[in-house]
Scaffold this motif. Sequence first.
Motif, PDB file in Angstrom:
ATOM      1  N   ALA A  28       1.813  29.444  26.332  1.00  0.00           N
ATOM      2  CA  ALA A  28       1.351  28.329  25.500  1.00  0.00           C
ATOM      3  C   ALA A  28       1.411  28.700  24.022  1.00  0.00           C
ATOM      4  CB  ALA A  28      -0.068  27.931  25.895  1.00  0.00           C
ATOM      5  N   ALA A  29       0.986  29.921  23.683  1.00  0.00           N
ATOM      6  CA  ALA A  29       0.987  30.337  22.285  1.00  0.00           C
ATOM      7  C   ALA A  29       2.407  30.458  21.739  1.00  0.00           C
ATOM      8  CB  ALA A  29       0.245  31.664  22.133  1.00  0.00           C
ATOM      9  N   VAL A  30       3.313  31.050  22.532  1.00  0.00           N
ATOM     10  CA  VAL A  30       4.690  31.248  22.067  1.00  0.00           C
ATOM     11  C   VAL A  30       5.404  29.916  21.864  1.00  0.00           C
ATOM     12  CG1 VAL A  30       6.944  32.161  22.722  1.00  0.00           C
ATOM     13  CG2 VAL A  30       4.899  33.551  23.049  1.00  0.00           C
ATOM     14  N   LEU A  31       5.285  29.009  22.829  1.00  0.00           N
ATOM     15  CA  LEU A  31       5.975  27.724  22.702  1.00  0.00           C
ATOM     16  C   LEU A  31       5.350  26.859  21.616  1.00  0.00           C
ATOM     17  CD1 LEU A  31       6.648  26.948  26.471  1.00  0.00           C
ATOM     18  CD2 LEU A  31       8.282  27.690  24.727  1.00  0.00           C
ATOM     19  N   ALA A  32       4.032  26.925  21.459  1.00  0.00           N
ATOM     20  CA  ALA A  32       3.394  26.191  20.360  1.00  0.00           C
ATOM     21  C   ALA A  32       3.867  26.727  19.013  1.00  0.00           C
ATOM     22  CB  ALA A  32       1.873  26.291  20.473  1.00  0.00           C
ATOM     23  N   TRP A  33       4.044  28.036  18.927  1.00  0.00           N
ATOM     24  CA  TRP A  33       4.546  28.650  17.691  1.00  0.00           C
ATOM     25  C   TRP A  33       5.962  28.155  17.392  1.00  0.00           C
ATOM     26  CZ3 TRP A  33       2.866  34.244  16.391  1.00  0.00           C
ATOM     27  CH2 TRP A  33       3.254  34.561  15.096  1.00  0.00           C
ATOM     28  N   ALA A  34       6.817  28.146  18.395  1.00  0.00           N
ATOM     29  CA  ALA A  34       8.184  27.662  18.189  1.00  0.00           C
ATOM     30  C   ALA A  34       8.186  26.195  17.767  1.00  0.00           C
ATOM     31  CB  ALA A  34       9.000  27.852  19.467  1.00  0.00           C
ATOM     32  N   ALA A  35       7.312  25.401  18.379  1.00  0.00           N
ATOM     33  CA  ALA A  35       7.234  23.982  18.022  1.00  0.00           C
ATOM     34  C   ALA A  35       6.778  23.810  16.582  1.00  0.00           C
ATOM     35  CB  ALA A  35       6.290  23.253  18.972  1.00  0.00           C
ATOM     36  N   ALA A  36       5.788  24.593  16.166  1.00  0.00           N
ATOM     37  CA  ALA A  36       5.288  24.485  14.792  1.00  0.00           C
ATOM     38  C   ALA A  36       6.357  24.885  13.784  1.00  0.00           C
ATOM     39  CB  ALA A  36       4.045  25.360  14.628  1.00  0.00           C
ATOM     40  N   ALA A  37       7.023  26.001  14.039  1.00  0.00           N
ATOM     41  CA  ALA A  37       8.044  26.477  13.100  1.00  0.00           C
ATOM     42  C   ALA A  37       9.179  25.480  12.948  1.00  0.00           C
ATOM     43  CB  ALA A  37       8.588  27.823  13.568  1.00  0.00           C
ATOM     44  N   THR A  38       9.526  24.806  14.023  1.00  0.00           N
ATOM     45  CA  THR A  38      10.603  23.810  13.969  1.00  0.00           C
ATOM     46  C   THR A  38      10.135  22.513  13.328  1.00  0.00           C
ATOM     47  OG1 THR A  38      11.537  24.748  15.994  1.00  0.00           O
ATOM     48  CG2 THR A  38      12.301  22.562  15.351  1.00  0.00           C
ATOM     49  N   ALA A  39       8.945  22.064  13.692  1.00  0.00           N
ATOM     50  CA  ALA A  39       8.473  20.750  13.247  1.00  0.00           C
ATOM     51  C   ALA A  39       8.214  20.695  11.751  1.00  0.00           C
ATOM     52  CB  ALA A  39       7.210  20.368  14.016  1.00  0.00           C
ATOM     53  N   VAL A  40       7.681  21.766  11.166  1.00  0.00           N
ATOM     54  CA  VAL A  40       7.377  21.702   9.734  1.00  0.00           C
ATOM     55  C   VAL A  40       8.652  21.643   8.902  1.00  0.00           C
ATOM     56  CG1 VAL A  40       5.148  22.854   9.981  1.00  0.00           C
ATOM     57  CG2 VAL A  40       7.192  24.226   9.540  1.00  0.00           C
ATOM     58  N   ALA A  41       9.754  22.160   9.442  1.00  0.00           N
ATOM     59  CA  ALA A  41      11.023  22.099   8.722  1.00  0.00           C
ATOM     60  C   ALA A  41      11.784  20.806   8.983  1.00  0.00           C
ATOM     61  CB  ALA A  41      11.900  23.299   9.105  1.00  0.00           C
ATOM     62  N   HIS A  42      11.448  20.119  10.068  1.00  0.00           N
ATOM     63  CA  HIS A  42      12.144  18.880  10.440  1.00  0.00           C
ATOM     64  C   HIS A  42      11.105  17.820  10.807  1.00  0.00           C
ATOM     65  CE1 HIS A  42      15.835  21.264  10.530  1.00  0.00           C
ATOM     66  NE2 HIS A  42      15.188  22.139  11.272  1.00  0.00           N
ATOM     67  N   PRO A  43      10.455  17.237   9.796  1.00  0.00           N
ATOM     68  CA  PRO A  43       9.331  16.324  10.068  1.00  0.00           C
ATOM     69  C   PRO A  43       9.719  15.057  10.811  1.00  0.00           C
ATOM     70  CG  PRO A  43       9.913  16.320   7.731  1.00  0.00           C
ATOM     71  CD  PRO A  43      10.671  17.443   8.356  1.00  0.00           C
TER      72      PRO A  43
END
Length: 800
Positions: free
Chosen positions: A13-28
């Motif tokens: 959960a932590a790893v996938l949430a991290w990947a989602a956050a890193a991607t989402a902030v760059a591609h709103p």
Amino acid sequence: MSEPVLDLRLVAAAVLAWAAAATAVAHPAPARAALLAGAAAVALTGAVLLVTRRGARPLLVLVAVTLVLASVVLHQARAAQGGTADLAADRVAVSATGVVRSDPRPVPPPRAGGPPRVVVEVSVSGLRACGRTLSLAAPVTVFADADGWSRVRLGQRVGFRGRLGPAAAGERAVAVVSATGRPVVLAAPAAPYRGAERLREGLRRAVEPQPADARGLLPGLVVGDTSRLPADLEEAMRAVGLTHLTAVSGANTTLVAGLLVLAASWLGFGRRARLAVAAVGLAGFVVLARPDPSVLRAAVMGAVGLTGLAAGRPVRGVPVLATAVLALLVADPWLAREFGFVLSVLATAALVLLGSPFARRLEGLGLPRAVALALAVPVAAQAVCGPVLVLLQPSVNPVSVPANVLVAPAVAPATVLGLAATLLAPLSPTAATWAAWPAGLCAGWIALVARAAARLPVAVAVPAGAAGAVVVLILTALLLGAGAALLRSRRAGSRPRRWLALALALVLSGAGLVRCAPRWGGPSGPWPPPDWLVVGCDVGQGDAVVLRSGPTAGVLVDAGPDDVLVDGCLDRLGLDRLDAVVLTHFHADHVGGLAGALRGREVGAVLVSPLAVQPTAARVERLTAEAGAAVAVVSAGRRGSAGTVTWTALGPPARVAGATAPDSSQVNDSSVALLADVGGVRVLLTGDLERDGQRRALAEVPAGTTVDVVKVAHHGSANQFPGLYTRLRPRVAVVEVGEVNDYGHPAASTLELLAATGTRVLRTDTGGDVALAGSPAALRTLVRGSDPAQAARRARYGDG
């Protein structure tokens, strides 16, 4: 003794949430659609699990990712109120009010000789622009003169004026502001911030009588205050992997929580009361040390652990770390892209997963527990963090682990005594000073080790970027494997040779990797190539071109905007002498780095344009005199040589010296233009000549002349004279341009012009340092690749 069972249920959960956050902030934009899909997936999965009554781990992962996406969308919607991003794109002048969210940090001035500058993060709540008053909640990054802004404090409400500009994609700030004038303090910080500042200032006063290293380092060890850390000590600590000591994190928060629990026990508090005291103390320490990524990670982990203890639940490292990561990413998804947060989490994971098992293995060999831990902790942290650290600085220093082992005994005493001095300062400055003395001695030892280790010539260069990370990852695996084989050989009974042979093979493989890795810095071989002739330095939005004039000598044409960037390029080329320095004109992006170019090198002469622009020209004369060289003016028709390089000046005409109050275009057209010969390769250097200047320079070129290389004028701007390229037919064009620039350089029309003439284009924004090597008959082009560690420095000069 059996080893503890790892609890990895929250890791996915932590790893996938991290990947989602890193991607989402760059591609709103896609983040909004992903949020809707995530919410639907949560509902569907929840219904399926409810019916089937199976494990809820997939649902936990989906919920974590959806919460992070929801946080990104909500943050961005709130920050977009009032159309701040649109105003920033239009670069409008504004007056604003907001709350200061960071301490001022010094940054280089945008122009040579300019006043000192700082950068401050501000949460803007009110904005007046274009006759409208807007109420919003938008984080912005303010660049301002240090005069006035260096005295703002965290938590102050300030009013200020400036001009908006767009922020880079993926940044937490929605805009940048170039502030004009001083800020007006509208409200003092809240009481906790005032108390924290009083304590920090008390510690600074307590260490004032001590030597400079202790005076600058001790506040960094205790509360992360590096405002007085000597620049050379900071660089030495970075080179040998000791900068984590000034990034307040787990060790500091553990000490704070432990001391508070101990004090509460002495006072007779019950278990839950002791834990409550520790929780309040942790919150106060976050304010004192500033909510940086590593501090937040450590504090949230502490809070999760205290909550577990209060509930009577066992506290295990991995679940606590995963919970802290999830909580922080939901609160602030932009942490996912911050190196400080990445390194903090990786270091903690290394200690939990690798440190303790490695220490137990060492204890099994007969080492005392304290010694085993002192060795295991830095090895584990270096093994996990090394591939990330190389993205910041593309080199590996073998002394990092020994340096960390040597300073380890001094860290805890320095931190505890420094914290005592901090708390005593408001009550008794004298007592604080006495407590700080032994802490300063410990800090002095750390500084001594850092400086001594940094002087050892053992650092090994690796490729920049992802290639370097892969190299370090493989090297780490080989060395860990060799270590494991050596340990196994000690317990192999009558057959140790097999394990010793394996260890030797792995060590030799690692040595081969170290030997070859620096040669993988670009697709064309080692850097610099042994037969290099011309190099375009990657100095951001500026010019710095080197012509080789001897084995360790060169002619530098322009010095870029930044002394560190041009110095680094010359160091990579191994130049200890500049036979000549040509400053084509007196704009900051061509002369701002002159001090770095001259530093530590012999200098022949400094050649300049006839049009002297003050105060920059005066600064050039001063730096040249300090280097023991002389300034000479170059105008059209002058010929010269330096080492093996010869040249003819094609411009400017000497009469430009008489220009009064020249505008930017006139200064550009006063650029020194040279037609140079480097090992038989003909190179045209054009400075920032605009269309008319290029036409005049072309008129000075003998009929029938062609060139091998042209340095494209003015960073590839659209203002080019096509006849220059159609007549000279260059084989290669070098475009010196910053990856981050708001001028639109290089212009599409210029690239099309070069393509139409069959010219191969080398660009520093995409290739980093670029080189031409070989001979006129066999001219090769090479690129080194950009250095990620200097990305922020290069980007400072791209804002017009």
